[in-house]
Design a protein around this motif. Structure first.
Motif, PDB file in Angstrom:
ATOM      1  N   SER A   1      15.456  -6.459  52.235  1.00  0.00           N
ATOM      2  CA  SER A   1      16.418  -7.497  52.626  1.00  0.00           C
ATOM      3  C   SER A   1      16.148  -8.818  51.909  1.00  0.00           C
ATOM      4  O   SER A   1      17.004  -9.706  51.887  1.00  0.00           O
ATOM      5  N   ARG A   2      14.981  -8.958  51.301  1.00  0.00           N
ATOM      6  CA  ARG A   2      14.659 -10.164  50.547  1.00  0.00           C
ATOM      7  C   ARG A   2      15.225 -10.108  49.135  1.00  0.00           C
ATOM      8  O   ARG A   2      15.067 -11.058  48.367  1.00  0.00           O
ATOM      9  N   MET A   3      15.895  -9.018  48.799  1.00  0.00           N
ATOM     10  CA  MET A   3      16.391  -8.835  47.430  1.00  0.00           C
ATOM     11  C   MET A   3      17.913  -8.756  47.403  1.00  0.00           C
ATOM     12  O   MET A   3      18.540  -8.295  48.361  1.00  0.00           O
ATOM     13  N   PHE A   4      18.499  -9.205  46.303  1.00  0.00           N
ATOM     14  CA  PHE A   4      19.939  -9.120  46.052  1.00  0.00           C
ATOM     15  C   PHE A   4      20.762  -9.850  47.112  1.00  0.00           C
ATOM     16  O   PHE A   4      21.846  -9.419  47.473  1.00  0.00           O
ATOM     17  N   ASP A   5      20.221 -10.956  47.608  1.00  0.00           N
ATOM     18  CA  ASP A   5      20.916 -11.758  48.613  1.00  0.00           C
ATOM     19  C   ASP A   5      20.829 -13.226  48.197  1.00  0.00           C
ATOM     20  O   ASP A   5      19.735 -13.782  48.092  1.00  0.00           O
ATOM     21  N   LEU A   6      21.964 -13.858  47.966  1.00  0.00           N
ATOM     22  CA  LEU A   6      22.001 -15.229  47.451  1.00  0.00           C
ATOM     23  C   LEU A   6      21.320 -16.210  48.390  1.00  0.00           C
ATOM     24  O   LEU A   6      20.507 -17.035  47.963  1.00  0.00           O
ATOM     25  N   SER A   7      21.640 -16.150  49.675  1.00  0.00           N
ATOM     26  CA  SER A   7      21.085 -17.110  50.628  1.00  0.00           C
ATOM     27  C   SER A   7      19.577 -16.957  50.769  1.00  0.00           C
ATOM     28  O   SER A   7      18.845 -17.956  50.824  1.00  0.00           O
ATOM     29  N   VAL A   8      19.096 -15.715  50.845  1.00  0.00           N
ATOM     30  CA  VAL A   8      17.654 -15.483  50.952  1.00  0.00           C
ATOM     31  C   VAL A   8      16.957 -15.978  49.691  1.00  0.00           C
ATOM     32  O   VAL A   8      15.908 -16.637  49.747  1.00  0.00           O
ATOM     33  N   PHE A   9      17.536 -15.682  48.537  1.00  0.00           N
ATOM     34  CA  PHE A   9      16.963 -16.127  47.260  1.00  0.00           C
ATOM     35  C   PHE A   9      16.820 -17.644  47.216  1.00  0.00           C
ATOM     36  O   PHE A   9      15.757 -18.172  46.891  1.00  0.00           O
ATOM     37  N   MET A  10      17.884 -18.365  47.563  1.00  0.00           N
ATOM     38  CA  MET A  10      17.844 -19.823  47.500  1.00  0.00           C
ATOM     39  C   MET A  10      16.876 -20.393  48.533  1.00  0.00           C
ATOM     40  O   MET A  10      16.141 -21.353  48.255  1.00  0.00           O
ATOM     41  N   ARG A  11      16.869 -19.826  49.729  1.00  0.00           N
ATOM     42  CA  ARG A  11      15.964 -20.327  50.770  1.00  0.00           C
ATOM     43  C   ARG A  11      14.505 -20.167  50.360  1.00  0.00           C
ATOM     44  O   ARG A  11      13.710 -21.119  50.443  1.00  0.00           O
ATOM     45  N   GLU A  12      14.145 -18.972  49.891  1.00  0.00           N
ATOM     46  CA  GLU A  12      12.750 -18.722  49.544  1.00  0.00           C
ATOM     47  C   GLU A  12      12.334 -19.508  48.305  1.00  0.00           C
ATOM     48  O   GLU A  12      11.213 -20.046  48.245  1.00  0.00           O
TER      49      GLU A  12
ATOM     50  N   LEU B   1      22.549 -23.636  38.735  1.00  0.00           N
ATOM     51  CA  LEU B   1      22.290 -22.243  38.385  1.00  0.00           C
ATOM     52  C   LEU B   1      23.612 -21.495  38.295  1.00  0.00           C
ATOM     53  O   LEU B   1      24.498 -21.699  39.129  1.00  0.00           O
ATOM     54  N   LEU B   2      23.754 -20.643  37.308  1.00  0.00           N
ATOM     55  CA  LEU B   2      24.870 -19.701  37.258  1.00  0.00           C
ATOM     56  C   LEU B   2      24.248 -18.326  37.454  1.00  0.00           C
ATOM     57  O   LEU B   2      23.476 -17.857  36.611  1.00  0.00           O
ATOM     58  N   LEU B   3      24.558 -17.685  38.587  1.00  0.00           N
ATOM     59  CA  LEU B   3      23.876 -16.473  39.007  1.00  0.00           C
ATOM     60  C   LEU B   3      24.823 -15.279  39.093  1.00  0.00           C
ATOM     61  O   LEU B   3      25.976 -15.419  39.508  1.00  0.00           O
ATOM     62  N   GLU B   4      24.294 -14.128  38.739  1.00  0.00           N
ATOM     63  CA  GLU B   4      24.994 -12.862  38.945  1.00  0.00           C
ATOM     64  C   GLU B   4      24.231 -12.088  40.010  1.00  0.00           C
ATOM     65  O   GLU B   4      23.057 -11.760  39.828  1.00  0.00           O
ATOM     66  N   VAL B   5      24.897 -11.825  41.131  1.00  0.00           N
ATOM     67  CA  VAL B   5      24.256 -11.120  42.246  1.00  0.00           C
ATOM     68  C   VAL B   5      24.798  -9.691  42.298  1.00  0.00           C
ATOM     69  O   VAL B   5      25.962  -9.482  42.648  1.00  0.00           O
TER      70      VAL B   5
ATOM     71  N   SER C   1      13.901 -10.981  43.198  1.00  0.00           N
ATOM     72  CA  SER C   1      15.091 -10.773  44.029  1.00  0.00           C
ATOM     73  C   SER C   1      16.119  -9.857  43.380  1.00  0.00           C
ATOM     74  O   SER C   1      17.030  -9.369  44.050  1.00  0.00           O
ATOM     75  N   GLY C   2      16.008  -9.644  42.072  1.00  0.00           N
ATOM     76  CA  GLY C   2      16.998  -8.829  41.377  1.00  0.00           C
ATOM     77  C   GLY C   2      18.271  -9.585  41.060  1.00  0.00           C
ATOM     78  O   GLY C   2      19.263  -8.991  40.631  1.00  0.00           O
ATOM     79  N   ILE C   3      18.261 -10.896  41.254  1.00  0.00           N
ATOM     80  CA  ILE C   3      19.423 -11.732  40.931  1.00  0.00           C
ATOM     81  C   ILE C   3      19.292 -12.198  39.490  1.00  0.00           C
ATOM     82  O   ILE C   3      18.245 -12.700  39.081  1.00  0.00           O
TER      83      ILE C   3
END
Length: 346
Positions: A127-138, A66-70, A50-52
């Motif tokens: 669209s599956r990359m660099f998106d917090l909601s998509v990352f967490m869902r997948e 998780l502590l994430l940098e998006v 995801s690039g996160i």
């Protein structure tokens, strides 16, 4: 009614989030080492895909932090060519057939419809990359599928949607959030030293994982990834800070809430004897409830900016969004409180 999720500014170079998700009905789904190990590997794969950036993390028996940098999505996506897109998605798609299918689709569309179908399909993949909601869902869906198959069950595994707190990318605040996460196993009484807990960012960093070391270096403002020459100094700073925040003395100074396990003062003094300086660490006795109830944490001006940008989402008429932390040690920092529980952080 759900409170609208507070997201960072779209034009920012990056936004930071503290994310927490709990198992349904408080079940101990992550209790077994084999399950935690799969969680760890899957998390790493989804972060790379995801690039996160994972600053730090911790998997407990029934929840995770998780502590994430998006990074800025538009800027980050523009840097990826087709091969890199396919490589990243290949980390999480699983079946080789699916990766081949995506490659063939890209090549066919690029040849047949380079101006319309090709960029549209490419954008779908991006669209599956660099998106917090998509990352967490997948990520949670993939883990649920694996876990359910493992124990022969069906249905949801996680409690509602994940909790997220937008965090200002200010060094001291990131440091506080990171230590709060990495000290979870100590406060739960699982280990006496946070380095001994394998399923955490700090435990991984001490064990030698470069990505985890890079995450903790990011806490100290190092943006270039892992640097072996600087790691020793960063590790010493972070360890001294951890032991200061998690000491018996610091825990005893926190008002309210249940008593938690802490780091013995003998251990703290041993770290100090080896060159630790607890003066800075000891002044920040962060209350866990304040960190949990807010949806954004940072300076007063930054929190007010977040509040104004999200006023319609929050559906309130008040003039100011920032709320002062009642801990005197947090002077200068403010929180935008989850409006469903306003006032609970006291």
């Amino acid at each position: 009614m759900r409170t609208a999720r507070i997201l960072g500014e779209e034009s920012a170079a990056a936004n930071f989030y503290h994310v927490c998700s709990r198992a349904i009905e408080g079940r101990m789904i992550l209790q077994e080492p084999e399950v935690k190990e799969h969680f760890r590997k899957l998390l790493a794969a989804h972060c790379e895909a995801s690039g996160i950036h994972l600053v730090t993390w911790c998997a407990m028996d029934n929840h995770f932090h998780l502590l994430l940098e998006v990074p800025n999505a538009d800027e980050a996506r523009a840097k990826l060519d087709d091969e890199e897109i396919l490589r990243r998605l290949g980390l999480i798609t699983g079946a080789e057939e699916r990766r081949i299918e995506m490659r063939q689709m890209l090549e066919r569309m690029k040849e047949q419809s380079p101006d319309i179908a090709y960029p549209e399909y490419r954008q779908r993949l991006l669209s599956r990359m660099f998106d917090l909601s998509v990352f967490m869902r997948e990520f949670k869906q993939r883990f649920t599928q694996w876990f359910n198959k493992r124990v022969d069950r069906r249905g949801p595994l996680w409690q509602d949607r994940f909790k997220s707190v937008l965090v200002e990318g200010e060094e001291n605040l990131l440091l506080t959030m990171a230590t709060y996460i990495d000290l979870n196993p100590v406060r739960a009484g699982i280990v006496a030293d946070p380095k001994d807990y394998r399923w955490s960012g700090y435990g991984e960093a001490i064990a030698g994982k470069q990505e985890s070391r890079a995450g903790l270096m990011r806490v100290y403002g190092e943006e270039g990834g892992y640097d072996g020459r600087k790691w020793r100094g960063t590790q010493a700073l972070y360890r001294r800070y951890l032991f200061g925040i998690g000491s018996e003395e610091a825990e005893a100074g926190k008002s309210g809430g249940k008593k938690r396990a802490s780091l013995p003062m003998a251990s703290v003094k041993a770290v100090e004897k080896r060159g630790g300086n607890l003066a800075v660490a000891s002044i920040l006795k962060v209350r866990v409830r304040y960190l949990s109830d807010s949806v954004a944490l940072g300076s007063k001006a930054w929190v007010e900016e977040v509040f104004e940008r999200n006023r319609e989402k929050l559906a309130v008429k008040r003039e100011e969004g920032a709320r002062r932390a009642k801990n005197k040690e947090l002077a200068g920092w403010r929180g935008l409180v989850d409006l469903r529980g306003e006032g609970r952080q006291g």
